[in-house]
Design an enzyme around this catalytic site. Structure first.
Site, PDB file in Angstrom:
ATOM      1  N   CYS A 131     -24.756  38.964   9.034  1.00 44.34           N
ATOM      2  CA  CYS A 131     -23.924  39.948   9.717  1.00 44.34           C
ATOM      3  C   CYS A 131     -22.604  40.081   8.964  1.00 44.34           C
ATOM      4  O   CYS A 131     -21.925  39.072   8.729  1.00 44.34           O
ATOM      5  CB  CYS A 131     -23.664  39.518  11.159  1.00 44.34           C
ATOM      6  SG  CYS A 131     -22.507  40.609  12.047  1.00 44.34           S
ATOM      7  N   CYS A 182     -19.761  38.582  11.076  1.00 42.98           N
ATOM      8  CA  CYS A 182     -19.837  37.196  11.539  1.00 42.98           C
ATOM      9  C   CYS A 182     -20.590  36.337  10.523  1.00 42.98           C
ATOM     10  O   CYS A 182     -21.777  36.014  10.752  1.00 42.98           O
ATOM     11  CB  CYS A 182     -20.519  37.110  12.900  1.00 42.98           C
ATOM     12  SG  CYS A 182     -19.847  38.210  14.156  1.00 42.98           S
ATOM     13  N   CYS A 184     -27.049  40.828  15.620  1.00 41.38           N
ATOM     14  CA  CYS A 184     -26.262  39.608  15.455  1.00 41.38           C
ATOM     15  C   CYS A 184     -26.149  38.878  16.786  1.00 41.38           C
ATOM     16  O   CYS A 184     -25.806  39.486  17.811  1.00 41.38           O
ATOM     17  CB  CYS A 184     -24.879  39.943  14.913  1.00 41.38           C
ATOM     18  SG  CYS A 184     -23.785  38.507  14.763  1.00 41.38           S
ATOM     19  N   CYS A 223     -21.867  38.800  17.696  1.00 41.53           N
ATOM     20  CA  CYS A 223     -21.128  40.008  18.062  1.00 41.53           C
ATOM     21  C   CYS A 223     -22.016  41.117  18.607  1.00 41.53           C
ATOM     22  O   CYS A 223     -21.521  42.161  19.030  1.00 41.53           O
ATOM     23  CB  CYS A 223     -20.324  40.528  16.881  1.00 41.53           C
ATOM     24  SG  CYS A 223     -21.345  41.164  15.527  1.00 41.53           S
ATOM     25  N   CYS A 257     -39.619  39.537  -2.872  1.00 37.82           N
ATOM     26  CA  CYS A 257     -40.364  39.642  -4.128  1.00 37.82           C
ATOM     27  C   CYS A 257     -40.511  41.085  -4.607  1.00 37.82           C
ATOM     28  O   CYS A 257     -40.562  41.339  -5.808  1.00 37.82           O
ATOM     29  CB  CYS A 257     -41.723  38.963  -4.008  1.00 37.82           C
ATOM     30  SG  CYS A 257     -42.938  39.812  -2.992  1.00 37.82           S
ATOM     31  N   HIS A 301     -47.767  39.528  -2.633  1.00 37.74           N
ATOM     32  CA  HIS A 301     -46.763  39.081  -3.595  1.00 37.74           C
ATOM     33  C   HIS A 301     -46.823  40.017  -4.788  1.00 37.74           C
ATOM     34  O   HIS A 301     -47.836  40.698  -5.014  1.00 37.74           O
ATOM     35  CB  HIS A 301     -47.021  37.632  -4.028  1.00 37.74           C
ATOM     36  CG  HIS A 301     -45.898  37.045  -4.842  1.00 37.74           C
ATOM     37  ND1 HIS A 301     -44.577  37.146  -4.463  1.00 37.74           N
ATOM     38  CD2 HIS A 301     -45.900  36.367  -6.027  1.00 37.74           C
ATOM     39  CE1 HIS A 301     -43.814  36.545  -5.358  1.00 37.74           C
ATOM     40  NE2 HIS A 301     -44.587  36.079  -6.323  1.00 37.74           N
ATOM     41  N   ASP A 320     -42.393  35.399 -13.225  1.00 40.16           N
ATOM     42  CA  ASP A 320     -42.056  35.562 -11.811  1.00 40.16           C
ATOM     43  C   ASP A 320     -40.563  35.345 -11.638  1.00 40.16           C
ATOM     44  O   ASP A 320     -40.074  34.210 -11.710  1.00 40.16           O
ATOM     45  CB  ASP A 320     -42.847  34.563 -10.965  1.00 40.16           C
ATOM     46  CG  ASP A 320     -42.794  34.876  -9.478  1.00 40.16           C
ATOM     47  OD1 ASP A 320     -41.689  35.207  -8.990  1.00 40.16           O
ATOM     48  OD2 ASP A 320     -43.833  34.797  -8.807  1.00 40.16           O
TER      49      ASP A 320
END
Length: 410
Positions: free
Chosen positions: A75, A78, A109, A112, A135, A162, A179
């Site tokens: 957030c 926050c 959040c 907040c 990924c 993936h 990767d």
């Protein structure tokens, strides 16, 4: 079959667009540190960097530290607070639309109560700006950077959720996996043996060469009954012959049309590319299943030992070591692999998330996680769905998550 065709086209579109924006390629080159190209600190950089596996390895290690993996977005108001997934939305802001976000994960959040949006960008320039993702974003930007550096690069779509890349190493006449999530290269056993992934289908996509089925590079279980059941399901019941025809059809129509639109010739008009693909497929079908991963790893270790003994091991500058050190990665909240040879479990992503996907390998069992009080269940924060190219991949993943005689096609 329409869904499969759409996925194949989406993968190709990702690779195709890496070459479309010359300004973007310049930006990609500008973010790569000098020491990645020239590990010898005394080199002034006047010479072109050598496009070999050593450079690819340095790029991969640097890139892992350059990006930030996002399990759930923080957030802005926050820092450190917990956010909870509340659903998905389409792109609506100018940033999301220009970044070609195929979807936006919505969080709330806990402190907040503000709404936090996490767009899954498919535009490399947007990823280059945000430097975060999973990924899909990693493979997309890393592929674009490798193309900018000069590697012939292709995008690898794994049907079990993936994506990564492969780069063509001219001096070795072979494709090498890389990767960016893990900072690893040339370890095709990493997913099956290391992570314990239940693989099924892997397709490579490159601008000039089009699409190719490269599943056999990443498995030593292709002919097993269990593997064939998974593959049959992933291919929606299509036979091997029909799937091969589908790839060929996309190559001869969609791929060829895209290249003609920009005045480029297709693989069918390039004898060298055709020969490269033919020999690769011959190797994958006839050789790759005749050895175990243990054989491959043993052969690799012996080869590397000979290189070290012969003084061929590359020295890396202190600056490069600092940029990719374990301490540096851990400070950024990035997990560090216990295994350096690709035989350990996955390192990118939250521990519970990796456990739920069955990608910890043998390094950490579910029982040990339970002992630590960490639940092992499917993620509910939206991180099980992923974007790669223009396609949504979350619903297509599974619920569980080179040879003794050196062969250039390994």
């Amino acid at each position: 079959m329409e869904n499969l065709t759409a996925r194949l086209k989406s993968a190709y579109k990702t690779a195709f667009e890496w070459d479309e924006d010359q300004e973007l390629q310049g930006l990609c080159l500008s973010v790569v540190p000098h020491e990645v190209f020239y590990p010898d600190v005394s080199c002034d950089g006047d010479d072109e960097p050598i496009l070999d596996a050593a450079l690819l390895a340095r790029l991969s290690k640097w890139f892992k530290g350059y990006m930030t993996w996002v399990n759930a977005p923080p957030c802005p108001s926050c820092p450190g607070s917990t956010v909870s997934s509340v659903g998905m939305a389409g792109p609506s802001t100018q940033e999301e639309i220009e970044g070609k976000a195929s979807r936006v994960e919505i969080y709330t959040c806990g402190s907040c109560n503000d709404t936090v949006r996490f767009p899954r960008f498919n535009q490399p320039s947007a990823i280059l700006t945000s430097r975060r993702g999973r990924c899909g974003e990693y493979a997309n930007l890393f592929g674009c950077i490798c193309r900018a550096v000069g590697f012939d690069t292709r995008y690898i779509l794994d049907f079990t959720d993936h994506v990564w890349i492969e780069a063509w190493i001219v001096s070795e006449s072979r494709w090498v996996m890389a990767d960016g999530c893990e900072g690893q290269i040339d370890e095709p056993w990493m997913y099956e043996k290391g992570w314990g992934k239940k693989l099924s289908v892997m397709v490579a996509a490159s601008r000039g060469c089009g699409l190719a089925d490269v599943t056999r590079r990443y498995t030593r279980k292709f002919d097993s009954e269990e593997f064939q059941k998974r593959r049959h399901a992933a291919l929606q019941g299509l036979s091997e012959e029909v799937f091969e025809f589908l790839i060929s059809d996309v190559n001869s129509s969609y791929v060829t049309d895209r290249l003609r639109e920009v005045g480029e010739s297709s693989m069918h008009d390039n004898g060298a590319l055709q020969e490269r693909l033919i020999f690769e497929q011959m190797y994958l079908k006839n050789v790759s299943q005749k050895t175990t991963w243990d054989d491959v790893i043993k052969e690799r270790s012996m080869r590397e030992e000979r290189q070290i003994t012969g003084g061929d091991k590359e020295e890396v500058s202190e600056e490069m070591e600092a940029s990719i050190s374990e301490e540096n990665l851990e400070e950024k909240g990035k997990s560090v692999s216990e295994s350096k040879d690709g035989t350990g479990g996955r390192t990118s992503g939250a521990l519970e998330w990796r456990a739920a996907r069955g990608e910890l390998g043998e390094s950490i069992s579910e029982e040990k996680l339970e002992e630590k009080g960490k639940p092992v269940s499917r993620p509910t924060d939206g991180t099980d769905g992923r974007t790669s190219g223009s396609s949504t991949r979350g619903e297509l993943g599974e619920k569980s998550a080179d040879v003794k005689k050196v062969n250039p096609w390994a």
